[in-house]
Design a protein around this motif. Structure first.
Motif, PDB file in Angstrom:
ATOM      1  N   TYR A   1       0.889  -1.206   0.293  1.00 36.24           N
ATOM      2  CA  TYR A   1       0.089   0.113  -0.002  1.00 36.24           C
ATOM      3  C   TYR A   1       0.715   1.245   0.107  1.00 36.24           C
ATOM      4  O   TYR A   1       2.008   1.262   0.498  1.00 36.24           O
ATOM      5  CB  TYR A   1      -0.996   0.223   1.051  1.00 36.24           C
ATOM      6  CG  TYR A   1      -1.771  -0.906   1.400  1.00 36.24           C
ATOM      7  CD1 TYR A   1      -3.286  -0.904   0.961  1.00 36.24           C
ATOM      8  CD2 TYR A   1      -1.390  -2.318   1.832  1.00 36.24           C
ATOM      9  CE1 TYR A   1      -4.219  -1.821   1.143  1.00 36.24           C
ATOM     10  CE2 TYR A   1      -2.346  -3.428   2.149  1.00 36.24           C
ATOM     11  CZ  TYR A   1      -3.535  -3.368   1.740  1.00 36.24           C
ATOM     12  OH  TYR A   1      -4.599  -4.164   1.815  1.00 36.24           O
ATOM     13  N   TYR A   2       0.293   2.338  -0.402  1.00 36.56           N
ATOM     14  CA  TYR A   2       0.835   3.633  -0.281  1.00 36.56           C
ATOM     15  C   TYR A   2      -0.237   4.408   0.177  1.00 36.56           C
ATOM     16  O   TYR A   2      -1.393   4.728  -0.539  1.00 36.56           O
ATOM     17  CB  TYR A   2       1.471   4.109  -1.396  1.00 36.56           C
ATOM     18  CG  TYR A   2       2.203   5.601  -1.400  1.00 36.56           C
ATOM     19  CD1 TYR A   2       2.936   5.823  -0.632  1.00 36.56           C
ATOM     20  CD2 TYR A   2       1.454   6.632  -2.147  1.00 36.56           C
ATOM     21  CE1 TYR A   2       3.584   6.954  -0.594  1.00 36.56           C
ATOM     22  CE2 TYR A   2       1.787   8.046  -1.868  1.00 36.56           C
ATOM     23  CZ  TYR A   2       2.914   8.164  -0.883  1.00 36.56           C
ATOM     24  OH  TYR A   2       3.436   9.406  -1.010  1.00 36.56           O
ATOM     25  N   GLN A   3      -0.419   4.937   1.394  1.00 38.11           N
ATOM     26  CA  GLN A   3      -1.333   5.871   1.997  1.00 38.11           C
ATOM     27  C   GLN A   3      -2.673   5.323   1.859  1.00 38.11           C
ATOM     28  O   GLN A   3      -3.704   5.953   1.380  1.00 38.11           O
ATOM     29  CB  GLN A   3      -1.265   7.308   1.221  1.00 38.11           C
ATOM     30  CG  GLN A   3       0.048   7.978   1.664  1.00 38.11           C
ATOM     31  CD  GLN A   3       0.136   9.469   1.088  1.00 38.11           C
ATOM     32  OE1 GLN A   3      -0.806   9.770   0.384  1.00 38.11           O
ATOM     33  NE2 GLN A   3       0.735  10.335   1.484  1.00 38.11           N
ATOM     34  N   ASN A   4      -2.845   3.939   2.128  1.00 39.37           N
ATOM     35  CA  ASN A   4      -4.030   3.279   2.110  1.00 39.37           C
ATOM     36  C   ASN A   4      -4.490   2.836   0.733  1.00 39.37           C
ATOM     37  O   ASN A   4      -5.294   2.252   0.822  1.00 39.37           O
ATOM     38  CB  ASN A   4      -5.073   3.926   2.977  1.00 39.37           C
ATOM     39  CG  ASN A   4      -4.694   3.960   4.359  1.00 39.37           C
ATOM     40  OD1 ASN A   4      -4.297   3.154   4.857  1.00 39.37           O
ATOM     41  ND2 ASN A   4      -5.497   5.198   4.988  1.00 39.37           N
TER      42      ASN A   4
ATOM     43  N   LYS B   1      -2.403   1.135  10.867  1.00 39.64           N
ATOM     44  CA  LYS B   1      -2.212   2.353  10.396  1.00 39.64           C
ATOM     45  C   LYS B   1      -2.778   3.507  10.752  1.00 39.64           C
ATOM     46  O   LYS B   1      -3.470   3.669  11.829  1.00 39.64           O
ATOM     47  CB  LYS B   1      -3.164   1.995   8.873  1.00 39.64           C
ATOM     48  CG  LYS B   1      -4.554   2.059   9.070  1.00 39.64           C
ATOM     49  CD  LYS B   1      -5.556   1.705   7.808  1.00 39.64           C
ATOM     50  CE  LYS B   1      -6.923   1.927   7.936  1.00 39.64           C
ATOM     51  NZ  LYS B   1      -7.297   3.307   8.531  1.00 39.64           N
ATOM     52  N   LYS B   2      -2.702   4.897  10.382  1.00 40.26           N
ATOM     53  CA  LYS B   2      -3.290   5.900  10.739  1.00 40.26           C
ATOM     54  C   LYS B   2      -4.643   6.368  10.042  1.00 40.26           C
ATOM     55  O   LYS B   2      -4.868   5.703   9.100  1.00 40.26           O
ATOM     56  CB  LYS B   2      -2.214   7.244  10.482  1.00 40.26           C
ATOM     57  CG  LYS B   2      -1.071   6.999  10.995  1.00 40.26           C
ATOM     58  CD  LYS B   2      -0.012   8.303  10.667  1.00 40.26           C
ATOM     59  CE  LYS B   2       1.363   8.484  11.149  1.00 40.26           C
ATOM     60  NZ  LYS B   2       2.191   9.563  10.978  1.00 40.26           N
TER      61      LYS B   2
ATOM     62  N   SER C   1      -7.496   8.163   7.798  1.00 33.80           N
ATOM     63  CA  SER C   1      -7.574   8.884   6.671  1.00 33.80           C
ATOM     64  C   SER C   1      -8.484   9.988   7.030  1.00 33.80           C
ATOM     65  O   SER C   1      -9.447   9.958   7.614  1.00 33.80           O
ATOM     66  CB  SER C   1      -7.705   8.116   5.476  1.00 33.80           C
ATOM     67  OG  SER C   1      -6.680   7.127   5.070  1.00 33.80           O
TER      68      SER C   1
ATOM     69  N   LYS D   1      -9.960  12.318   2.032  1.00 32.80           N
ATOM     70  CA  LYS D   1      -8.915  11.305   1.363  1.00 32.80           C
ATOM     71  C   LYS D   1      -9.741   9.875   1.269  1.00 32.80           C
ATOM     72  O   LYS D   1      -9.717   9.262   0.120  1.00 32.80           O
ATOM     73  CB  LYS D   1      -7.633  11.002   2.155  1.00 32.80           C
ATOM     74  CG  LYS D   1      -6.936   9.537   1.778  1.00 32.80           C
ATOM     75  CD  LYS D   1      -6.202  10.095   0.441  1.00 32.80           C
ATOM     76  CE  LYS D   1      -5.389   9.156   0.262  1.00 32.80           C
ATOM     77  NZ  LYS D   1      -4.643   9.279  -1.310  1.00 32.80           N
TER      78      LYS D   1
END
Length: 483
Positions: A69-72, A365-366, A368, A372
């Motif tokens: 993944y990249y930024q979810n 994960k953080k 979003s 986003k």
């Protein structure tokens, strides 16, 4: 996990093998490179820098070990063959990734998954067998206590909006699941999840873990979407509420080292997690004895509109990953009769479930932003047909209406300044003056991400309107989070 350095190069960051019982992989931490450093000397032609060539050339056509993944956003699923084009993406965004040293065949994957599922079925049997008749009232009372506590939890602001609309339905669902013995499997599963998360996250007596919060946020969002669509009967709302509260009950049987893993799952771990839909059905049906509509529908919330997608899985026999073979003969007959009628329910829950999962913080994960999250959902729907488009459009309208309503006041940020006439922004002093003295207000909301909000910018000292501007909703939503 044992780690050994191989091919160490001073300024590449460590590249290591990682060996466990189930995997043997090479790890490539490209995040260790600076933003302006590349593994390519000529990226357009796919030519590696000399010091990186002996590291990356040998992995061409090997398999990616885990979903990456990249930024979810999913860049590539596990078992994708490594190509120059894929390495260009990893290099551009500095994405860490893993590669299988030895390719894994479909037969090996299936064998490993079958073995894991066999263990889960054994765990399910022990779990249900452990529920003694004398313990049922205690289990039901305990489940009802934390359900009601969660419903009234002031730490979940979402519950406070539209609270009167949905509280009655969720209380009804709570009463059914915690009083009707046919749902004792779900009640016991929810109790198990609560106890597991109190231990895992060291929660206080009145605190709620992420799985239960996810269940109730999903239920809230599903019911509000149903209200937005406006075609369900009162009975349907009650049915939807029961399905929502039980939809993730199967997670009680998932191995804790997987469900609470603080990093992305491997392919096998992801496959195991997908089986939670099967166990939600089994628990809700009391081991396939009570073949009700609700118990079947609980196992369908990961169906995608394009059922051929790898992320489309359920107990239906027409999804990419199907657990249909685990249904009894009687269950198959009953399921085939009701399957077509489950569509409105699983379509609504699928959208709500995905929105909550993407927007929420997890151990791996953080969170979003709302903007986003909506962009991700729109993107995957455009490219891969995840969701039923009319429902998704209705959901977007609701989110825009809720978070960007008429008369919402806002401060003048740098992004808002960019919407003003350039003549207003002569110098930094003027910009600072506008940000300190001016405020904005939405006078006309919008109904889609492609529309613009009509806003007024006014001087707070004299209430005089200075500008009328059109602002894209993502300017606001990209800084908002679901609390």
């Amino acid at each position: 996990m044992r780690q050994n350095n191989i091919n160490p190069i001073a300024d590449t960051g460590p590249i290591v093998t990682q060996t466990t019982q189930n995997e043997h992989t090479l790890f490539f931490p490209l995040k260790g490179l600076s933003r302006d450093e590349s593994i390519f000397s000529n990226k357009a032609k796919g030519v590696f820098r000399k010091k990186y060539e002996p590291i990356f050339k040998p992995i061409i056509n090997k398999q990616l070990a885990v979903n990456t993944y990249y930024q979810n956003d999913l860049i590539a699923p596990a078992n994708t063959l490594i190509s120059i084009d894929l390495l260009k993406i990893f290099d551009e965004f500095k994405i860490n990734f893993r590669v299988n040293i030895k390719s894994i065949t479909h037969e090996q994957r299936d064998h490993a998954f079958d073995a894991a599922l066999s263990q889960l079925i054994t765990r399910k049997k022990k779990f249900l067998d452990s529920i003694q008749p004398a313990d049922i009232p205690k289990i039901q009372d305990s489940a009802k206590a934390f359900i009601m506590a969660t419903l009234n939890n002031k730490n979940i602001p979402l519950f406070q909006d539209h609270y009167a609309e949905v509280k009655g339905y969720l209380e009804f669902a709570s009463d059914v699941i915690t009083s009707d013995e046919k749902y004792i499997g779900i009640a016991a599963a929810l109790k198990e999840v609560v106890e597991n998360e109190k231990k895992e996250f060291h929660l206080g007596e009145d605190e709620t873990g992420e799985t239960i919060i996810h269940i109730f946020k999903t239920a809230w969002l599903s019911l509000i979407l149903a209200k937005e669509l406006g075609f369900l009967s009162q009975k349907d709302y009650k049915t939807l509420s029961i399905i929502c509260i039980g939809h993730d009950g199967g997670k009680a049987l998932m191995p804790r080292e997987i469900i609470y893993k603080k990093s992305r799952l491997t392919q096998l771990e992801s496959d195991i997690m997908k089986s939670h839909v099967l166990f939600s059905y089994i628990l809700a049906s009391n081991n396939q004895q009570n073949l009700d509509f609700e118990s079947f529908a609980m196992a369908l919330h990961h169906i995608k509109e394009n059922k051929r997608l790898a992320d489309s899985y359920s107990i239906a026999n027409d999804t990419a990953i199907s657990f249909y073979e685990y249904l009894t003969d009687d269950a198959k007959v009953k399921f085939d009769q009701v399957y077509q009628y489950t569509k409105p329910f699983y379509r609504m829950i699928s959208i709500a479930d995905s929105f909550e999962a993407i927007s929420a913080e997890r151990v791996y994960k953080k969170a979003s932003t709302i903007g986003k999250t909506l962009e991700i959902m729109r993107k995957i729907n455009t490219e891969q047909e995840y969701f039923f488009e009319p429902y998704l459009e209705a959901f977007f309208r609701f989110i825009l209406k809720k978070f960007l309503p008429r008369n919402l006041k806002f401060n003048i940020t740098d992004e808002i300044l960019d919407t003003l006439p350039s003549s207003e922004l002569a110098d930094d002093h003027r910009k600072n003056e506008i940000q300190q003295k001016y405020q904005g207000v939405i006078v006309q909301p919008c109904k889609s991400l492609d529309d613009h909000l009509q806003c007024l910018i006014y001087d707070t000292t004299n209430r005089q309107i200075e500008h009328r501007v059109s602002i894209p909703p993502l300017v606001f939503l990209d800084h908002m989070y679901i609390k």
